[in-house]
Design a protein around this motif. Structure first.
Motif, PDB file in Angstrom:
ATOM      1  N   ARG A   9       5.893  -4.322   1.301  1.00  0.00           N
ATOM      2  CA  ARG A   9       5.513  -3.952   2.669  1.00  0.00           C
ATOM      3  C   ARG A   9       4.355  -4.779   3.224  1.00  0.00           C
ATOM      4  O   ARG A   9       4.029  -4.663   4.401  1.00  0.00           O
ATOM      5  N   LEU A  10       3.734  -5.605   2.408  1.00  0.00           N
ATOM      6  CA  LEU A  10       2.523  -6.287   2.835  1.00  0.00           C
ATOM      7  C   LEU A  10       2.822  -7.733   3.206  1.00  0.00           C
ATOM      8  O   LEU A  10       3.455  -8.460   2.448  1.00  0.00           O
ATOM      9  N   GLY A  11       2.340  -8.155   4.382  1.00  0.00           N
ATOM     10  CA  GLY A  11       2.528  -9.516   4.840  1.00  0.00           C
ATOM     11  C   GLY A  11       1.327 -10.398   4.538  1.00  0.00           C
ATOM     12  O   GLY A  11       0.415 -10.014   3.793  1.00  0.00           O
ATOM     13  N   THR A  12       1.303 -11.578   5.159  1.00  0.00           N
ATOM     14  CA  THR A  12       0.232 -12.547   4.892  1.00  0.00           C
ATOM     15  C   THR A  12      -1.140 -12.001   5.300  1.00  0.00           C
ATOM     16  O   THR A  12      -2.128 -12.205   4.590  1.00  0.00           O
ATOM     17  N   PHE A  13      -1.216 -11.303   6.439  1.00  0.00           N
ATOM     18  CA  PHE A  13      -2.512 -10.776   6.879  1.00  0.00           C
ATOM     19  C   PHE A  13      -3.061  -9.780   5.869  1.00  0.00           C
ATOM     20  O   PHE A  13      -4.223  -9.888   5.451  1.00  0.00           O
ATOM     21  N   SER A  14      -2.235  -8.819   5.465  1.00  0.00           N
ATOM     22  CA  SER A  14      -2.703  -7.824   4.489  1.00  0.00           C
ATOM     23  C   SER A  14      -3.051  -8.490   3.163  1.00  0.00           C
ATOM     24  O   SER A  14      -4.037  -8.127   2.514  1.00  0.00           O
ATOM     25  N   GLY A  15      -2.226  -9.487   2.756  1.00  0.00           N
ATOM     26  CA  GLY A  15      -2.537 -10.203   1.524  1.00  0.00           C
ATOM     27  C   GLY A  15      -3.870 -10.932   1.617  1.00  0.00           C
ATOM     28  O   GLY A  15      -4.670 -10.912   0.675  1.00  0.00           O
ATOM     29  N   THR A  16      -4.130 -11.570   2.745  1.00  0.00           N
ATOM     30  CA  THR A  16      -5.406 -12.267   2.933  1.00  0.00           C
ATOM     31  C   THR A  16      -6.562 -11.291   2.915  1.00  0.00           C
ATOM     32  O   THR A  16      -7.619 -11.560   2.316  1.00  0.00           O
ATOM     33  N   MET A  17      -6.390 -10.140   3.553  1.00  0.00           N
ATOM     34  CA  MET A  17      -7.443  -9.132   3.546  1.00  0.00           C
ATOM     35  C   MET A  17      -7.676  -8.577   2.138  1.00  0.00           C
ATOM     36  O   MET A  17      -8.805  -8.228   1.771  1.00  0.00           O
ATOM     37  N   LEU A  18      -6.613  -8.499   1.329  1.00  0.00           N
ATOM     38  CA  LEU A  18      -6.783  -8.091  -0.065  1.00  0.00           C
ATOM     39  C   LEU A  18      -7.663  -9.089  -0.812  1.00  0.00           C
ATOM     40  O   LEU A  18      -8.541  -8.706  -1.597  1.00  0.00           O
ATOM     41  N   VAL A  19      -7.431 -10.375  -0.569  1.00  0.00           N
ATOM     42  CA  VAL A  19      -8.239 -11.408  -1.223  1.00  0.00           C
ATOM     43  C   VAL A  19      -9.692 -11.297  -0.775  1.00  0.00           C
ATOM     44  O   VAL A  19     -10.616 -11.250  -1.601  1.00  0.00           O
ATOM     45  N   VAL A 143      -2.773   6.432  -3.967  1.00  0.00           N
ATOM     46  CA  VAL A 143      -1.635   7.144  -4.543  1.00  0.00           C
ATOM     47  C   VAL A 143      -0.560   7.368  -3.484  1.00  0.00           C
ATOM     48  O   VAL A 143       0.644   7.261  -3.754  1.00  0.00           O
ATOM     49  N   LEU A 144      -0.973   7.641  -2.255  1.00  0.00           N
ATOM     50  CA  LEU A 144      -0.040   8.020  -1.198  1.00  0.00           C
ATOM     51  C   LEU A 144       0.787   6.863  -0.659  1.00  0.00           C
ATOM     52  O   LEU A 144       1.663   7.068   0.172  1.00  0.00           O
ATOM     53  N   GLY A 145       0.520   5.655  -1.112  1.00  0.00           N
ATOM     54  CA  GLY A 145       1.349   4.533  -0.690  1.00  0.00           C
ATOM     55  C   GLY A 145       0.541   3.266  -0.533  1.00  0.00           C
ATOM     56  O   GLY A 145      -0.621   3.309  -0.125  1.00  0.00           O
ATOM     57  N   VAL A 146       1.173   2.123  -0.857  1.00  0.00           N
ATOM     58  CA  VAL A 146       0.463   0.852  -0.759  1.00  0.00           C
ATOM     59  C   VAL A 146       0.114   0.537   0.685  1.00  0.00           C
ATOM     60  O   VAL A 146      -0.909  -0.093   0.972  1.00  0.00           O
ATOM     61  N   GLY A 147       0.944   0.998   1.627  1.00  0.00           N
ATOM     62  CA  GLY A 147       0.647   0.757   3.038  1.00  0.00           C
ATOM     63  C   GLY A 147      -0.623   1.449   3.468  1.00  0.00           C
ATOM     64  O   GLY A 147      -1.464   0.872   4.169  1.00  0.00           O
ATOM     65  N   ILE A 148      -0.799   2.707   3.033  1.00  0.00           N
ATOM     66  CA  ILE A 148      -2.006   3.457   3.381  1.00  0.00           C
ATOM     67  C   ILE A 148      -3.228   2.827   2.727  1.00  0.00           C
ATOM     68  O   ILE A 148      -4.267   2.615   3.363  1.00  0.00           O
ATOM     69  N   GLY A 149      -3.097   2.502   1.436  1.00  0.00           N
ATOM     70  CA  GLY A 149      -4.226   1.894   0.730  1.00  0.00           C
ATOM     71  C   GLY A 149      -4.609   0.560   1.311  1.00  0.00           C
ATOM     72  O   GLY A 149      -5.796   0.256   1.502  1.00  0.00           O
ATOM     73  N   ALA A 150      -3.610  -0.275   1.618  1.00  0.00           N
ATOM     74  CA  ALA A 150      -3.898  -1.602   2.163  1.00  0.00           C
ATOM     75  C   ALA A 150      -4.472  -1.508   3.567  1.00  0.00           C
ATOM     76  O   ALA A 150      -5.380  -2.265   3.932  1.00  0.00           O
ATOM     77  N   THR A 151      -3.959  -0.600   4.391  1.00  0.00           N
ATOM     78  CA  THR A 151      -4.489  -0.439   5.749  1.00  0.00           C
ATOM     79  C   THR A 151      -5.947   0.000   5.712  1.00  0.00           C
ATOM     80  O   THR A 151      -6.785  -0.505   6.479  1.00  0.00           O
ATOM     81  N   THR A 152      -6.254   0.933   4.820  1.00  0.00           N
ATOM     82  CA  THR A 152      -7.653   1.348   4.652  1.00  0.00           C
ATOM     83  C   THR A 152      -8.524   0.158   4.287  1.00  0.00           C
ATOM     84  O   THR A 152      -9.599  -0.057   4.871  1.00  0.00           O
TER      85      THR A 152
END
Length: 447
Positions: A9-19, A143-152
């Motif tokens: 579910r995660l694109g380049t923007f979310s991946g970059t923000m993870l980094v 726990v509730l989802g990678v989308g929720i965790g990544a958005t946070t």
């Protein structure tokens, strides 16, 4: 029964923000003082951070190719396993679960909680309950989802970058309005006088610099949750590391302009002192909010990414079987996230996390160097020219040399901590033998 898989579910923007979120924690707000103390001049201070940026960029390219070759959940664990076998891979996961991730969670949660308690004037003793709440709440969100965790994490990362931008702009545009709030050091810092002393000083300075740059490698652990990971992960790694490198250099320019090298070396809170110089008490409050946001964002990213390593270990039969499961609806490793949270809370309550983290800082770079070396093995085994790292093999060898350099610097600066850290890794040997024997009896094999 249909096997539950991770949701991409995660694109380049979310991946970059993870980094970015996985790198920028509290280090850039604390480490610059130590670096200035060890090198003694403004040019060498900036050179140390510039050298760290080069090493981080090389590391980004190395992990980008590894991510292309093995776009699987688990990241570093998978690369070490496929190149060198399950033993070194298990030791990495063991160190991550026992100290490196969980200890970082405890330390960063406590740092952010103390800043938040001070900001809200809650008094002594409020920090620990807040830290516990942060770990619990962020674990539940993940726990509730990678989308929720990544958005946070995305929101918190953008907020921390905004706070850092205010600091940099204030230092580069405004004129000082308040007297320097830093008491001088008892003994003046000494600049190195010859080439060898510069080499030694830079070696010591690179330890906190590269500690502050660490964290980009964890994004590889969520490869299966990225859309088209073979393309998205490399882009996210390079974009993210470049953003952090530019941010760190600009922040240090701001510190030096506001405080000077002597003031930076003496400061216990260089970001707050820098903002005070330009904006007074309001500036100190503003950057404190930024530090709280930064630490919470970093905590969220560590929780999200590290749990995927334990899940991969468990799927190989080398850890508790329950931790291999993904929730059928949320598609997250619930048991791995909960177990990680429990260990972090135990370390937090014991108060030993800071000391334990000191023991294994050098272990991080053992695994960094080993993972970079795994690329040579995987290249030879795959026999594929696709997705080659930039500057191969020079870039990989340079990164490995930097890892060795940091290891030597860590041992020289504190041989006792290095020995204790090695001891913690040795404790993993009988644990590995136990799990490997169970795996052999049940017929599980590494995938």
């Amino acid at each position: 029964m249909t096997q539950v898989r991770y949701a991409a579910r995660l694109g380049t923007f979310s991946g970059t923000m993870l980094v970015v979120g996985g790198i920028i924690g509290s280090g850039i707000f604390l480490s610059p003082s130590v670096v200035a103390q060890r090198v003694g001049t403004a040019p060498l201070t900036l050179a140390a951070w510039g050298l760290g940026a080069v090493v981080a960029i090389l590391g980004g390219f190395v992990y980008a190719e590894l991510g292309r070759r093995r776009p699987q959940a688990g990241g570093t664990y998978v690369y070490l396993r496929d190149a060198f076998g399950t033993f070194p891979a298990f030791l990495y996961g063991w160190a991550l679960f026992l100290i490196m991730a969980t200890g970082a969670m405890a330390a960063v949660a406590m740092t952010g909680a103390n800043y938040l308690a001070e900001l809200l004037q809650l008094g002594d003793g409020a920090g620990r309950p807040i830290a516990i709440a942060l770990i619990v709440v962020l674990t539940v969100l993940n726990v509730l989802g990678v989308g929720i965790g990544a958005t946070t994490g995305n929101v918190l990362t953008l907020l921390k970058l905004a706070a850092i931008a205010v600091l940099v702009v204030a230092a580069l545009v405004l004129s000082p309005q308040h007297a320097l709030p830093v008491a001088p050091l008892a003994a003046p810092i000494e600049a190195p006088h010859d080439v060898w002393s510069v080499v030694v000083a830079m070696g010591g300075a690179l330890v906190p610099v590269l500690f502050s740059f660490g964290g980009w490698q964890q994004t590889n652990a969520v490869a299966e949750e990225l859309v088209d990971p073979a393309r998205t992960l490399p882009r996210a790694l390079i974009f993210g590391v470049l953003i952090v490198a530019a941010t760190y250099l600009l922040v240090n320019v701001a510190y030096l302009r506001a405080l000077g090298v002597e003031g930076l070396a003496a400061s216990r809170a260089p970001a707050a002192d820098t903002m005070f110089v330009y904006l007074g008490p309001a500036g100190r409050t503003l950057i404190t909010c930024g530090i709280v946001t930064s630490t919470i964002g970093f905590l969220s990213m560590v929780i999200l990414m590290s749990a995927r390593v334990y899940q991969a270990m468990a799927a190989d039969g080398l850890f508790f079987r329950r931790m291999a499961r993904l929730h059928p609806s949320w598609q997250t490793p619930v048991d791995a996230l909960v177990a990680q949270g429990v260990v972090a809370l135990l370390l937090l309550l014991s108060g030993t996390y800071g000391q334990l983290l000191d023991y294994v800082v050098f272990a991080d770079w053992i695994f960094f160097g080993s993972t970079a070396a795994s690329l040579f093995v995987l290249r030879a085994r795959d026999r594929s020219p696709d997705g080659r790292a930039q500057l191969h093999p020079l870039g990989i060898l340079t990164f490995i040399a930097a890892a060795v350099y940091v290891l030597v610097g860590s041992v020289q600066s504190n041989p006792g901590n290095a020995a204790r850290g090695a001891g913690l890794l040795v404790l993993g040997i009988p644990v590995y033998l136990y799990w490997n024997r169970r795996r052999s009896r049940s017929g599980d094999v590494a995938t």
